[in-house]
Design a protein around this motif. Structure first.
Motif, PDB file in Angstrom:
ATOM      1  N   THR A  46       0.832  -1.201   0.000  1.00 31.22           N
ATOM      2  CA  THR A  46       0.000   0.000   0.000  1.00 31.22           C
ATOM      3  C   THR A  46       0.869   1.255   0.000  1.00 31.22           C
ATOM      4  O   THR A  46       0.565   2.232  -0.683  1.00 31.22           O
ATOM      5  CB  THR A  46      -0.941  -0.007   1.213  1.00 31.22           C
ATOM      6  OG1 THR A  46      -1.770  -1.170   1.124  1.00 31.22           O
ATOM      7  CG2 THR A  46      -1.813   1.226   1.249  1.00 31.22           C
ATOM      8  N   ASP A 160      -5.749  -1.787  -4.970  1.00 35.84           N
ATOM      9  CA  ASP A 160      -5.169  -2.298  -3.722  1.00 35.84           C
ATOM     10  C   ASP A 160      -6.151  -3.287  -3.106  1.00 35.84           C
ATOM     11  O   ASP A 160      -7.128  -2.898  -2.488  1.00 35.84           O
ATOM     12  CB  ASP A 160      -4.877  -1.126  -2.775  1.00 35.84           C
ATOM     13  CG  ASP A 160      -3.794  -1.483  -1.763  1.00 35.84           C
ATOM     14  OD1 ASP A 160      -3.420  -2.669  -1.692  1.00 35.84           O
ATOM     15  OD2 ASP A 160      -3.325  -0.570  -1.053  1.00 35.84           O
ATOM     16  N   GLU A 161      -5.893  -4.535  -3.322  1.00 36.18           N
ATOM     17  CA  GLU A 161      -6.750  -5.631  -2.871  1.00 36.18           C
ATOM     18  C   GLU A 161      -8.186  -5.465  -3.324  1.00 36.18           C
ATOM     19  O   GLU A 161      -9.095  -5.319  -2.522  1.00 36.18           O
ATOM     20  CB  GLU A 161      -6.671  -5.739  -1.353  1.00 36.18           C
ATOM     21  CG  GLU A 161      -5.218  -5.744  -0.956  1.00 36.18           C
ATOM     22  CD  GLU A 161      -4.955  -6.511   0.312  1.00 36.18           C
ATOM     23  OE1 GLU A 161      -5.871  -7.130   0.817  1.00 36.18           O
ATOM     24  OE2 GLU A 161      -3.798  -6.484   0.731  1.00 36.18           O
TER      25      GLU A 161
HETATM   26 MG   LIG Z   1      -2.054  -2.731   2.066  1.00 32.62          MG
END
Ligand SMILES: [Mg+2]
Ligand SMILES: Nc1ncnc2c1ncn2[C@@H]1O[C@H](COP(=O)(O)OP(=O)(O)OP(=O)(O)O)[C@@H](O)[C@H]1O
Lengths: 308, 253
Positions: A46, A160-161
């Protein structure tokens, strides 16, 4: 036009707390590819994305997007980027339509209701366009975030995910969407904890651990280089030890002698026929046989374990 | 200039205002009406005129400003604090916009609301008190500049605050006392000399006096000086807000 759409050189980052979240990371991403970043919790995925997108102040190093510096030319750069953050950060009281319209405007694009409609339809959000975001489920909220990130038709999409908290069917849909975007020339950089996802989607795979980018490689190369295969023979008669004549094959016994396992790397497939012939010569009979290829997961676990 | 972005933020913020229109307008109008009934009607009838203006009319500009200052501060601070709190500020940070454009969108919307509110109170005050505005254009100019200045102040507050408590404490602990002690309800010439001097350090004095001058042509402070001071606050607040966004103070680690 630079050959790489994203070029990170020797980027480091220490948070004010003193924590070194990134250590001398260099990474090049080709246009129109899907790069999956894998790494355990706290690895720095991240942080890396946030620095490129302008949410976190960069440390030493340089980042270029399409040949432009992310600091100096930030306006040009950011128009090209869409970001789906890891956290479900949405303004609860707005409607889906309003929030997507805001995003498009914020990224400097004139209103385009036709495009936004097709986008929302693609994400199965069209029926929900007039709903307040707080009335949506978690998976729908995540899709709203994706819609916001795509509202200005970016050239690079950071996810991000993206599929955290999304059910299996929807995850398949989302993979489909990501592939379609890639086919339209959008470069995609995603982080995930689901190795299955990386294996399914990615063209290239990067592994981050403790702030270091351990490797970046084509998925296929990675799987052949580091992946191994097993051939397991279910023996008709259990044996105590591997006969001397089969020593060159480095066989191992398992299940109390009921299984004979041959481990080989992916290039060496032709040796199998030799092994089988040798078994016949020794009069070793087997009821069944199956092969198994190590998954990206096995590779990943090995890599990260080495890093510790 | 990314005018699409400024427009988008402005519209979004105005929509937030209109969604909560009733409470945004009803409560300030109600409280101002109460002031008029108590200070203007009940107490005011027993007060002498100040500078040839009836007491009820004298306090009108001050009462408008009380609402404009508190509403500007709280509305603008909430406008930027909420995205920080919910995390949606990520989008502002990742967008191709300059600090100036961010300020223009957020502060512009908050100031617009305050100006509308101020005018609405002006109109409703007219129902209670007989007065006229001597210099309407100057009045409007003061109203706009003051709304912008305090919306900027609120914006700074919202960027700075780490909690709802801190967000709420400044308007009640700072703005309200400054407004009450800033000559909204009296002429500073009515104070003892020492307090007159101390009062001069209160920025609200200049706002109230400039604004009141545009109504009645009377002021404790020269109007040019008032305008200069207000402009100084405006520039100061803008510079601080710009610097905070530029450096990512409290929003970027
Ligand atoms: Mg992360
Ligand atoms: N704002 C911050 N201040 C201080 N430290 C931080 C901050 N944000 C992240 N970190 C630290 O930096 C490291 C990397 O965090 P990051 O969020 O980049 O990890 P990640 O790879 O995305 O993990 P996850 O898979 O859990 O999302 C962690 O140790 C984290 O505690």
């Amino acid at each position: 036009m630079s050959s790489y759409i994203l070029e990170i050189s020797n980027l480091s980052k220490a948070y004010p707390s003193g924590h070194k979240a990134l250590k001398d990371v260099s990474l090049q991403v080709e246009r129109g590819k899907i790069l999956a970043l894998l790494g355990p919790n706290g690895a720095g995925k991240t942080t890396l994305i946030s620095i490129v997108c302008g949410l976190v102040k960069p440390g030493p190093g340089s980042i270029q997007v399409d040949g432009l510096d992310v600091i100096r030319d930030y306006r040009e750069v950011r128009k090209k980027i869409g970001l789906v953050p890891q956290e479900l950060s949405v303004s609860m009281f707005e409607t889906v339509w309003d929030t997507v319209t805001l995003s498009r405007g914020m990224f400097g694009k004139p209103a385009d209701p036709v495009y936004l409609e097709s986008l929302l339809r693609d994400l199965s959000l069209w029926d929900k366009r007039k709903s307040k975001i707080m009335t949506l489920s978690g998976g729908m909220k995540r899709r709203v975030l994706i819609a916001k990130a795509l509202s200005h038709q970016p050239e690079i999409l950071f996810l991000d995910e993206p599929t955290a908290g999304v059910d299996v069917e929807l995850r398949r849909d989302m993979w489909g969407l990501i592939r379609r975007l890639r086919d339209n020339g959008v470069t995609i950089i995603l982080t995930t904890h689901y190795i299955e996802e990386a294996e399914e989607m990615a063209d290239r795979i990067g592994v981050i651990n403790k702030g270091e980018l351990i490797l970046v490689e084509e998925k296929e190369t990675l799987m052949t280089r580091l992946g191994s295969k097993n051939l397991t023979l279910e023996l008709a008669e259990p044996m105590q030890q591997v006969p001397e004549a089969l020593a060159p094959y480095n066989l191992t016994l398992s299940k109390g002698g009921a299984q004979l396992v041959y481990t080989y790397d992916s290039h060496a497939g032709h040796e199998i026929s030799g092994l089988l012939k040798a078994l016949q010569e020794q009069g070793i009979d087997y009821r069944d046989l199956h092969t198994r290829q190590s998954s990206l997961e096995d590779i990943f676990v090995d890599l990260v374990a080495e890093g510790i | 200039m990314n005018h699409h972005a400024v427009k988008a933020i402005y519209h979004f913020e105005m929509a937030r205002t209109f969604r909560t229109l009733m409470q945004s307008l009803a409560s300030p109008i109600l409280s101002t009406s109460l002031y008029f009934i108590v200070f203007g009607g009940a107490i005011g009838s027993r007060m002498m005129d100040i500078d040839g203006v009836s007491y009820a009319a004298y306090i009108v500009p001050g009462l408008i400003l009380i609402t404009v200052l508190t509403e500007s501060t709280s509305n603008a601070s909430l406008g930027i604090y909420m995205p920080k709190f919910t995390g949606t500020i990520y989008e502002v940070l990742s967008a191709p916009i300059t600090p100036f454009e961010i300020i223009l969108g957020y502060v512009g919307a908050a100031a617009t609301k305050s100006v509308l509110l101020g005018l609405l109170i002006l109109v409703s005050a007219r129902l209670f008190v007989d007065f006229s505005v001597l210099y309407p254009l100057w009045m409007l100019l003061f109203l706009v500049v003051i709304s912008v200045t305090f919306s900027l102040f609120g914006f700074i507050l919202g960027l700075w605050a780490d909690s709802f408590e801190r967000l709420g404490i400044i308007p009640t602990m700072v703005i309200t006392p400054l407004v009450f002690l800033g000559g909204s309800f009296y002429s500073i010439s009515m104070l003892p000399p020492l307090w007159q001097t101390i009062t001069m350090f209160n920025p609200v004095v200049y706002l109230v006096n400039g604004f009141r001058w545009s109504f009645y042509g009377v002021a404790d402070v020269h109007v040019g000086f008032s305008l200069a001071m207000i402009t100084l606050f405006l520039v100061t607040c803008f510079s601080i807000a710009w610097w905070m966004l530029r450096t990512g103070y409290k929003i970027k680690s």
